[in-house]
Design a protein around this motif. Sequence first.
Motif, PDB file in Angstrom:
ATOM      1  N   ARG A  99      -7.017   4.616 -53.825  1.00  0.00           N
ATOM      2  CA  ARG A  99      -8.313   5.042 -54.363  1.00  0.00           C
ATOM      3  C   ARG A  99      -9.032   3.897 -55.066  1.00  0.00           C
ATOM      4  N   ILE A 100      -8.286   3.026 -55.751  1.00  0.00           N
ATOM      5  CA  ILE A 100      -8.931   1.938 -56.513  1.00  0.00           C
ATOM      6  C   ILE A 100      -8.869   0.610 -55.768  1.00  0.00           C
ATOM      7  N   ASP A 101      -8.391   0.630 -54.518  1.00  0.00           N
ATOM      8  CA  ASP A 101      -8.294  -0.570 -53.693  1.00  0.00           C
ATOM      9  C   ASP A 101      -7.403  -1.621 -54.363  1.00  0.00           C
ATOM     10  N   ALA A 102      -6.180  -1.218 -54.682  1.00  0.00           N
ATOM     11  CA  ALA A 102      -5.226  -2.105 -55.349  1.00  0.00           C
ATOM     12  C   ALA A 102      -4.026  -2.371 -54.451  1.00  0.00           C
ATOM     13  N   GLU A 103      -3.326  -3.448 -54.733  1.00  0.00           N
ATOM     14  CA  GLU A 103      -2.061  -3.706 -54.057  1.00  0.00           C
ATOM     15  C   GLU A 103      -0.930  -3.055 -54.841  1.00  0.00           C
ATOM     16  N   VAL A 104       0.207  -2.863 -54.181  1.00  0.00           N
ATOM     17  CA  VAL A 104       1.344  -2.190 -54.804  1.00  0.00           C
ATOM     18  C   VAL A 104       2.565  -3.091 -54.751  1.00  0.00           C
ATOM     19  N   MET A 105       3.305  -3.107 -55.859  1.00  0.00           N
ATOM     20  CA  MET A 105       4.591  -3.796 -55.888  1.00  0.00           C
ATOM     21  C   MET A 105       5.669  -2.788 -56.275  1.00  0.00           C
ATOM     22  N   LEU A 106       6.664  -2.621 -55.392  1.00  0.00           N
ATOM     23  CA  LEU A 106       7.830  -1.812 -55.713  1.00  0.00           C
ATOM     24  C   LEU A 106       8.865  -2.704 -56.393  1.00  0.00           C
ATOM     25  N   LEU A 107       9.440  -2.223 -57.477  1.00  0.00           N
ATOM     26  CA  LEU A 107      10.435  -2.993 -58.219  1.00  0.00           C
ATOM     27  C   LEU A 107      11.698  -2.168 -58.377  1.00  0.00           C
ATOM     28  N   HIS A 108      12.820  -2.732 -57.943  1.00  0.00           N
ATOM     29  CA  HIS A 108      14.113  -2.100 -58.223  1.00  0.00           C
ATOM     30  C   HIS A 108      14.953  -3.076 -59.024  1.00  0.00           C
ATOM     31  N   VAL A 144      -1.818   1.142 -47.824  1.00  0.00           N
ATOM     32  CA  VAL A 144      -2.114   0.139 -48.844  1.00  0.00           C
ATOM     33  C   VAL A 144      -1.258  -1.089 -48.563  1.00  0.00           C
ATOM     34  N   LYS A 145      -1.680  -2.209 -49.108  1.00  0.00           N
ATOM     35  CA  LYS A 145      -0.874  -3.416 -49.038  1.00  0.00           C
ATOM     36  C   LYS A 145       0.218  -3.317 -50.098  1.00  0.00           C
ATOM     37  N   TYR A 146       1.486  -3.460 -49.671  1.00  0.00           N
ATOM     38  CA  TYR A 146       2.560  -3.363 -50.649  1.00  0.00           C
ATOM     39  C   TYR A 146       3.671  -4.349 -50.328  1.00  0.00           C
ATOM     40  N   ASN A 147       4.501  -4.593 -51.346  1.00  0.00           N
ATOM     41  CA  ASN A 147       5.655  -5.466 -51.202  1.00  0.00           C
ATOM     42  C   ASN A 147       6.727  -4.958 -52.156  1.00  0.00           C
ATOM     43  N   TYR A 148       7.873  -5.611 -52.168  1.00  0.00           N
ATOM     44  CA  TYR A 148       8.920  -5.191 -53.093  1.00  0.00           C
ATOM     45  C   TYR A 148       9.618  -6.408 -53.665  1.00  0.00           C
ATOM     46  N   ILE A 149      10.296  -6.177 -54.792  1.00  0.00           N
ATOM     47  CA  ILE A 149      11.076  -7.227 -55.418  1.00  0.00           C
ATOM     48  C   ILE A 149      12.326  -6.599 -56.030  1.00  0.00           C
ATOM     49  N   LEU A 150      13.447  -7.301 -55.932  1.00  0.00           N
ATOM     50  CA  LEU A 150      14.708  -6.861 -56.516  1.00  0.00           C
ATOM     51  C   LEU A 150      15.042  -7.750 -57.712  1.00  0.00           C
ATOM     52  N   LYS A 151      15.468  -7.140 -58.807  1.00  0.00           N
ATOM     53  CA  LYS A 151      15.815  -7.879 -60.012  1.00  0.00           C
ATOM     54  C   LYS A 151      17.187  -7.440 -60.499  1.00  0.00           C
ATOM     55  N   GLU A 152      18.045  -8.413 -60.788  1.00  0.00           N
ATOM     56  CA  GLU A 152      19.355  -8.087 -61.332  1.00  0.00           C
ATOM     57  C   GLU A 152      19.309  -8.168 -62.844  1.00  0.00           C
ATOM     58  N   GLY A 153      19.807  -7.130 -63.509  1.00  0.00           N
ATOM     59  CA  GLY A 153      19.830  -7.111 -64.962  1.00  0.00           C
ATOM     60  C   GLY A 153      19.707  -5.699 -65.485  1.00  0.00           C
ATOM     61  N   VAL A 154      19.547  -5.563 -66.788  1.00  0.00           N
ATOM     62  CA  VAL A 154      19.349  -4.258 -67.408  1.00  0.00           C
ATOM     63  C   VAL A 154      17.986  -3.737 -66.966  1.00  0.00           C
ATOM     64  N   PRO A 155      17.907  -2.570 -66.325  1.00  0.00           N
ATOM     65  CA  PRO A 155      16.660  -2.124 -65.693  1.00  0.00           C
ATOM     66  C   PRO A 155      15.439  -2.141 -66.612  1.00  0.00           C
ATOM     67  N   GLU A 156      15.545  -1.546 -67.816  1.00  0.00           N
ATOM     68  CA  GLU A 156      14.355  -1.488 -68.667  1.00  0.00           C
ATOM     69  C   GLU A 156      13.887  -2.887 -69.078  1.00  0.00           C
ATOM     70  N   GLU A 157      14.819  -3.793 -69.294  1.00  0.00           N
ATOM     71  CA  GLU A 157      14.435  -5.158 -69.666  1.00  0.00           C
ATOM     72  C   GLU A 157      13.766  -5.875 -68.506  1.00  0.00           C
ATOM     73  N   GLU A 158      14.314  -5.714 -67.304  1.00  0.00           N
ATOM     74  CA  GLU A 158      13.735  -6.372 -66.136  1.00  0.00           C
ATOM     75  C   GLU A 158      12.356  -5.807 -65.815  1.00  0.00           C
ATOM     76  N   ILE A 159      12.175  -4.512 -65.981  1.00  0.00           N
ATOM     77  CA  ILE A 159      10.874  -3.886 -65.717  1.00  0.00           C
ATOM     78  C   ILE A 159       9.830  -4.427 -66.683  1.00  0.00           C
ATOM     79  N   LEU A 160      10.166  -4.483 -67.951  1.00  0.00           N
ATOM     80  CA  LEU A 160       9.220  -4.962 -68.959  1.00  0.00           C
ATOM     81  C   LEU A 160       8.873  -6.432 -68.748  1.00  0.00           C
TER      82      LEU A 160
END
Length: 373
Positions: free
Chosen positions: A108-117, A176-192
């Motif tokens: 709706r807002i013409d934005a890109e998306v990033m999935l984070l795990h 939509v245009k989207y991508n993903y990224i994987l991060k190793e660590g404590v989830p809440e810390e990596e998300i922030l």
Amino acid sequence: MEKQLVTLAIHTYEKAQILKTLLEAEGIEAYIHNVNQIQPVISAGVRVRINEKDLPHALRIIEDTQCLSEATDEQGADENAPKKVLIPIDFSDYSIKACETGIRHAARIDAEVMLLHAYFSAYIPSALPFATRDPIVTGTAGNESIQAVYKRVQTDIENMCTLINRKMESGEWPRVKYNYILKEGVPEEEILEYAKEYRPTLMVMGTRGKNQKNIDLIGSVTGEVIEQTQTPLLAIPEHVPYSDLGECRRVAFATSFNKRDIEAFGRFVTIFKEYPVQIELFNISTSHNEWNEIRLAGMDEYLTKQHPGLNIEHTVLHDGDLLDSIQTFVEEKRIDMIAFSTYRRSMITRIFNPSIARKMIFHGNTPLLVIPI
């Protein structure tokens, strides 16, 4: 009869003059006291006093107007920034629900998306100097374990992308245009941390809702992120009947009548400007009802003037337990979403006095929009 004066605010001389001018423009007589007559410009602790009868009127406008220019500047900065939506996921059903909501909003807002795990793998280095009788994973075996964890999450994220692509190709979800990224660590810390780097317009996360077990509440990643986020965060419970914010008709905006709320409201308007919603202001202040009514009416009037295209009303919550009062209000007014302002607090404060927004995650099944200030 002699006028009864009360002190409304204490400022520097310059700010006191601005406030005096503002109040007089609204028909309120204002007086400045405790000014250094020799060098008034450098005076500090200058009192702005008004007639006691004018206090309710003054309270409607004082804090909100003081931060208006700051809120306006921030809105402009947000509008000029690239539009991005960050969606942290854990491959659960409620995570998929949040993913769909985030993708629909991005379209709706013409934005890109990033999935984070963000995933956590317990690795104990072989050089760690301690003794134990229990077998532990070290050295090469530990590296193999880490590789196994990474391979599993890589498979999970690829399966998620396959699901998204299938739903986009079938027309069930918008493209939509989207991508993903994987991060190793404590989830809440990596998300922030990643949110600081990626700088999304909005972050969307799933929650289990009010029926989840207590152990889930204690370890909730979404709850931890809410307490510390510097990015607007939309928390979507798993049983919400809609996945498109376009179906959201009534949004409640919580206020405790401080300067942060007016700034948060400006950010809220920026996020929801594409959606024609009815906005219902409500109080989370513990003051008496008559004061809440006066201050809510004043805030309603002020925000309506500043945002003439919005449909704004207000409701004073019933007395009693705050969370129960909010839930009753949500049911009576058929609220589709609740917006809160929040700010970063110390760990001790978060443990012993969690924010209203975090409590609401586990108290109801209404989506929450958390706006950090």
